[in-house]
Design a protein around this motif. Structure first.
Motif, PDB file in Angstrom:
ATOM      1  N   ARG A  20      65.713  86.622  34.483  1.00 46.13           N
ATOM      2  CA  ARG A  20      65.561  85.190  34.782  1.00 46.13           C
ATOM      3  C   ARG A  20      65.768  84.342  33.534  1.00 46.13           C
ATOM      4  O   ARG A  20      65.411  84.753  32.428  1.00 46.13           O
ATOM      5  CB  ARG A  20      64.171  84.917  35.343  1.00 46.13           C
ATOM      6  CG  ARG A  20      63.951  85.515  36.716  1.00 46.13           C
ATOM      7  CD  ARG A  20      64.400  84.582  37.783  1.00 46.13           C
ATOM      8  NE  ARG A  20      64.066  85.115  39.103  1.00 46.13           N
ATOM      9  CZ  ARG A  20      64.316  84.504  40.223  1.00 46.13           C
ATOM     10  NH1 ARG A  20      64.914  83.345  40.210  1.00 46.13           N
ATOM     11  NH2 ARG A  20      64.002  85.029  41.376  1.00 46.13           N
ATOM     12  N   LEU A  24      59.636  79.459  34.836  1.00 48.00           N
ATOM     13  CA  LEU A  24      58.884  79.808  36.040  1.00 48.00           C
ATOM     14  C   LEU A  24      59.352  81.151  36.607  1.00 48.00           C
ATOM     15  O   LEU A  24      58.553  81.915  37.151  1.00 48.00           O
ATOM     16  CB  LEU A  24      59.034  78.698  37.087  1.00 48.00           C
ATOM     17  CG  LEU A  24      58.362  77.373  36.718  1.00 48.00           C
ATOM     18  CD1 LEU A  24      58.562  76.353  37.834  1.00 48.00           C
ATOM     19  CD2 LEU A  24      56.889  77.568  36.466  1.00 48.00           C
ATOM     20  N   ILE A  28      57.129  84.460  37.422  1.00 51.23           N
ATOM     21  CA  ILE A  28      57.182  85.217  38.678  1.00 51.23           C
ATOM     22  C   ILE A  28      57.300  86.707  38.368  1.00 51.23           C
ATOM     23  O   ILE A  28      56.618  87.549  38.969  1.00 51.23           O
ATOM     24  CB  ILE A  28      58.363  84.729  39.540  1.00 51.23           C
ATOM     25  CG1 ILE A  28      58.055  83.361  40.145  1.00 51.23           C
ATOM     26  CG2 ILE A  28      58.669  85.721  40.646  1.00 51.23           C
ATOM     27  CD1 ILE A  28      59.171  82.803  40.983  1.00 51.23           C
ATOM     28  N   TYR A  73      51.851  78.280  32.238  1.00 53.38           N
ATOM     29  CA  TYR A  73      52.016  76.920  32.757  1.00 53.38           C
ATOM     30  C   TYR A  73      51.856  75.888  31.640  1.00 53.38           C
ATOM     31  O   TYR A  73      52.599  74.893  31.579  1.00 53.38           O
ATOM     32  CB  TYR A  73      50.989  76.646  33.854  1.00 53.38           C
ATOM     33  CG  TYR A  73      51.336  77.223  35.195  1.00 53.38           C
ATOM     34  CD1 TYR A  73      52.665  77.387  35.592  1.00 53.38           C
ATOM     35  CD2 TYR A  73      50.344  77.606  36.086  1.00 53.38           C
ATOM     36  CE1 TYR A  73      52.972  77.917  36.822  1.00 53.38           C
ATOM     37  CE2 TYR A  73      50.640  78.139  37.319  1.00 53.38           C
ATOM     38  CZ  TYR A  73      51.960  78.288  37.685  1.00 53.38           C
ATOM     39  OH  TYR A  73      52.256  78.813  38.904  1.00 53.38           O
ATOM     40  N   PHE A  80      58.438  71.098  28.813  1.00 52.05           N
ATOM     41  CA  PHE A  80      59.012  70.068  29.667  1.00 52.05           C
ATOM     42  C   PHE A  80      58.797  68.680  29.076  1.00 52.05           C
ATOM     43  O   PHE A  80      59.661  67.803  29.200  1.00 52.05           O
ATOM     44  CB  PHE A  80      58.386  70.161  31.058  1.00 52.05           C
ATOM     45  CG  PHE A  80      59.087  69.325  32.083  1.00 52.05           C
ATOM     46  CD1 PHE A  80      60.342  69.674  32.549  1.00 52.05           C
ATOM     47  CD2 PHE A  80      58.489  68.184  32.582  1.00 52.05           C
ATOM     48  CE1 PHE A  80      60.990  68.901  33.484  1.00 52.05           C
ATOM     49  CE2 PHE A  80      59.133  67.410  33.529  1.00 52.05           C
ATOM     50  CZ  PHE A  80      60.380  67.768  33.981  1.00 52.05           C
ATOM     51  N   GLY A  84      62.434  68.244  28.557  1.00 52.86           N
ATOM     52  CA  GLY A  84      62.818  67.768  29.877  1.00 52.86           C
ATOM     53  C   GLY A  84      63.466  68.824  30.741  1.00 52.86           C
ATOM     54  O   GLY A  84      64.102  68.509  31.743  1.00 52.86           O
ATOM     55  N   GLN A  85      63.325  70.085  30.386  1.00 52.95           N
ATOM     56  CA  GLN A  85      63.854  71.176  31.211  1.00 52.95           C
ATOM     57  C   GLN A  85      62.998  72.429  31.003  1.00 52.95           C
ATOM     58  O   GLN A  85      62.177  72.477  30.097  1.00 52.95           O
ATOM     59  CB  GLN A  85      65.330  71.455  30.891  1.00 52.95           C
ATOM     60  CG  GLN A  85      65.651  71.498  29.418  1.00 52.95           C
ATOM     61  CD  GLN A  85      65.700  72.890  28.861  1.00 52.95           C
ATOM     62  OE1 GLN A  85      65.352  73.835  29.531  1.00 52.95           O
ATOM     63  NE2 GLN A  85      66.118  73.013  27.630  1.00 52.95           N
ATOM     64  N   GLY A  86      63.212  73.419  31.879  1.00 57.95           N
ATOM     65  CA  GLY A  86      62.340  74.590  31.852  1.00 57.95           C
ATOM     66  C   GLY A  86      63.039  75.880  31.530  1.00 57.95           C
ATOM     67  O   GLY A  86      62.672  76.932  32.051  1.00 57.95           O
TER      68      GLY A  86
ATOM     69  N   LEU B  23      64.545  79.238  43.242  1.00 58.23           N
ATOM     70  CA  LEU B  23      63.136  79.476  42.945  1.00 58.23           C
ATOM     71  C   LEU B  23      62.268  79.403  44.198  1.00 58.23           C
ATOM     72  O   LEU B  23      61.241  80.067  44.284  1.00 58.23           O
ATOM     73  CB  LEU B  23      62.662  78.451  41.913  1.00 58.23           C
ATOM     74  CG  LEU B  23      61.482  78.884  41.053  1.00 58.23           C
ATOM     75  CD1 LEU B  23      61.801  80.158  40.315  1.00 58.23           C
ATOM     76  CD2 LEU B  23      61.107  77.807  40.083  1.00 58.23           C
ATOM     77  N   PHE B  64      53.021  77.671  41.890  1.00 61.05           N
ATOM     78  CA  PHE B  64      54.436  77.790  41.554  1.00 61.05           C
ATOM     79  C   PHE B  64      55.250  76.707  42.247  1.00 61.05           C
ATOM     80  O   PHE B  64      56.152  76.106  41.637  1.00 61.05           O
ATOM     81  CB  PHE B  64      54.971  79.169  41.961  1.00 61.05           C
ATOM     82  CG  PHE B  64      54.903  80.187  40.872  1.00 61.05           C
ATOM     83  CD1 PHE B  64      55.562  79.987  39.669  1.00 61.05           C
ATOM     84  CD2 PHE B  64      54.189  81.355  41.030  1.00 61.05           C
ATOM     85  CE1 PHE B  64      55.487  80.930  38.656  1.00 61.05           C
ATOM     86  CE2 PHE B  64      54.106  82.286  40.026  1.00 61.05           C
ATOM     87  CZ  PHE B  64      54.760  82.080  38.835  1.00 61.05           C
ATOM     88  N   PHE B  67      54.542  73.374  40.416  1.00 59.87           N
ATOM     89  CA  PHE B  67      55.183  73.220  39.116  1.00 59.87           C
ATOM     90  C   PHE B  67      56.707  73.204  39.230  1.00 59.87           C
ATOM     91  O   PHE B  67      57.378  72.510  38.464  1.00 59.87           O
ATOM     92  CB  PHE B  67      54.736  74.339  38.172  1.00 59.87           C
ATOM     93  CG  PHE B  67      53.410  74.074  37.530  1.00 59.87           C
ATOM     94  CD1 PHE B  67      53.307  73.214  36.444  1.00 59.87           C
ATOM     95  CD2 PHE B  67      52.266  74.649  38.029  1.00 59.87           C
ATOM     96  CE1 PHE B  67      52.079  72.956  35.869  1.00 59.87           C
ATOM     97  CE2 PHE B  67      51.035  74.391  37.463  1.00 59.87           C
ATOM     98  CZ  PHE B  67      50.934  73.552  36.378  1.00 59.87           C
ATOM     99  N   MET B  70      57.641  69.830  40.202  1.00 60.16           N
ATOM    100  CA  MET B  70      57.454  68.919  39.067  1.00 60.16           C
ATOM    101  C   MET B  70      58.588  69.052  38.057  1.00 60.16           C
ATOM    102  O   MET B  70      59.048  68.067  37.482  1.00 60.16           O
ATOM    103  CB  MET B  70      56.123  69.235  38.390  1.00 60.16           C
ATOM    104  CG  MET B  70      55.667  68.200  37.397  1.00 60.16           C
ATOM    105  SD  MET B  70      54.020  68.532  36.804  1.00 60.16           S
ATOM    106  CE  MET B  70      54.337  69.723  35.541  1.00 60.16           C
ATOM    107  N   PHE B  71      59.071  70.293  37.842  1.00 59.09           N
ATOM    108  CA  PHE B  71      60.148  70.511  36.881  1.00 59.09           C
ATOM    109  C   PHE B  71      61.532  70.296  37.488  1.00 59.09           C
ATOM    110  O   PHE B  71      62.539  70.444  36.797  1.00 59.09           O
ATOM    111  CB  PHE B  71      60.079  71.942  36.325  1.00 59.09           C
ATOM    112  CG  PHE B  71      58.842  72.220  35.514  1.00 59.09           C
ATOM    113  CD1 PHE B  71      58.104  71.184  34.977  1.00 59.09           C
ATOM    114  CD2 PHE B  71      58.420  73.518  35.302  1.00 59.09           C
ATOM    115  CE1 PHE B  71      56.965  71.438  34.240  1.00 59.09           C
ATOM    116  CE2 PHE B  71      57.278  73.771  34.561  1.00 59.09           C
ATOM    117  CZ  PHE B  71      56.546  72.731  34.034  1.00 59.09           C
ATOM    118  N   GLU B  73      62.997  72.237  39.750  1.00 54.88           N
ATOM    119  CA  GLU B  73      63.701  73.494  39.965  1.00 54.88           C
ATOM    120  C   GLU B  73      63.539  74.019  41.386  1.00 54.88           C
ATOM    121  O   GLU B  73      64.144  75.030  41.736  1.00 54.88           O
ATOM    122  CB  GLU B  73      63.184  74.566  38.996  1.00 54.88           C
ATOM    123  CG  GLU B  73      63.435  74.229  37.551  1.00 54.88           C
ATOM    124  CD  GLU B  73      62.783  75.240  36.622  1.00 54.88           C
ATOM    125  OE1 GLU B  73      62.335  76.287  37.101  1.00 54.88           O
ATOM    126  OE2 GLU B  73      62.723  74.966  35.425  1.00 54.88           O
TER     127      GLU B  73
END
Lengths: 96, 182
Positions: A20, A24, A28, A73, A80, A84-86, B23, B64, B67, B70-71, B73
């Motif tokens: 990944r 997030l 997972i 988190y 973020f 501004g991105q993950g 996701l 999940f 969030f 919120m992001f 995705e």
């Protein structure tokens, strides 16, 4: 034989962590890995005759997984705010 | 036999969670995998762990979803058209619901009598609590301290700092709108 299922779940978590690209998605994979580890402890406790110990350690690992998730988190929110991105690659900015 | 059905559901959920493009599908599959593992615990006589696993999986999946929304995705990266995706989700959820009902119906009739009786030294809540408080109390305290530290540390890491807007603005492209903070 059911122990193999726990191993497969943990292995899929590892693959998910590696493959990944988003934060997030990484979390997972971590959850899958923790599920597999919990299951291995419970099954090992049952098969070795130490049933309550397996349950107790499974309980501890599950709650430890929640702690890991909360830390993840927090890092994701921090990243973020800053970028501004993950994406996982963006974690390097936290060193600055 | 019934635990193999749950094992199949768990492995299938884990596979989809690992290899799904979006996701949203990954989170839902993680939830299904968690429910399947809880069901396996139930067949092994670990009712306490099963209930805790179900609660934790559900709360983790909800967080999940929160969030990822919120992001920005949530629902990104699947590549299918919207109508095809909606139809697929509808039929998949219908099939899963029917399969779950069938598994419960088939499995409940064949449960042996001794599985319905609480074991003396296994999933008995009294014996587990006694064992934790007498033999694993230090582990329990370490776990509580870890959760407390993570809670405080998470708040510290995620807090907005003075002058952080300057850092955000430097990393943004020209013309991109500034994100409001509540």
């Amino acid at each position: 034989m059911i122990m193999a299922v726990a191993g497969v779940i943990g292995a899929m978590g590892l693959v998910c962590i590696i493959s990944r690209r988003t934060f997030l998605g990484l979390l997972i994979g971590g959850q899958l890995l923790i599920m597999g580890a919990t299951m291995i402890f419970v099954l090992a406790g049952i098969s070795s005759g130490a049933r309550p110990e397996g349950h107790i350690f499974g309980l501890f690992i599950t709650f430890g997984g929640i702690a890991q998730l909360v830390g993840g988190y927090a890092l994701a929110i921090r990243q973020f705010y800053l970028r501004g991105q993950g994406k996982v690659d963006g974690l390097r900015i936290l060193k600055q | 036999m019934i635990h193999w059905a749950f094992a199949f559901v768990t492995v299938a959920g884990g596979l989809v969670a690992t290899f799904a493009g979006g996701l949203r599908l990954g989170v839902l599959s993680l939830w299904v995998a968690g429910l399947g593992i809880g069901a396996i615990y139930l067949t092994l006589g670990a009712e306490l762990l099963a209930v805790i696993q179900w609660i934790v999986s559900t709360m983790v999946s909800i967080s999940f979803v929160f969030f990822s929304v919120m992001f920005g995705e949530y629902g990104a990266g699947s590549g299918n058209s919207e109508s095809r995706r909606t139809g697929l989700i509808f039929w998949a959820s219908l099939g899963l619901g029917l399969a779950f009902a069938a598994v419960i119906w088939l499995g409940a009739g064949t449960l042996p009598e001794n599985m319905l009786v609480i074991p003396r030294d296994g999933n008995d809540l009294g014996s587990l609590g006694k064992k934790i408080s007498e033999e694993h109390f230090l582990s329990l305290e370490v776990l509580a301290l870890t959760l407390f530290t993570v809670l405080v540390g998470g708040g510290v890491i995620a807090r907005p700092q003075t002058g952080q807007d300057d850092v955000v603005d430097k990393s943004r492209k020209p013309g991109e709108q500034k994100r409001g903070r509540a």
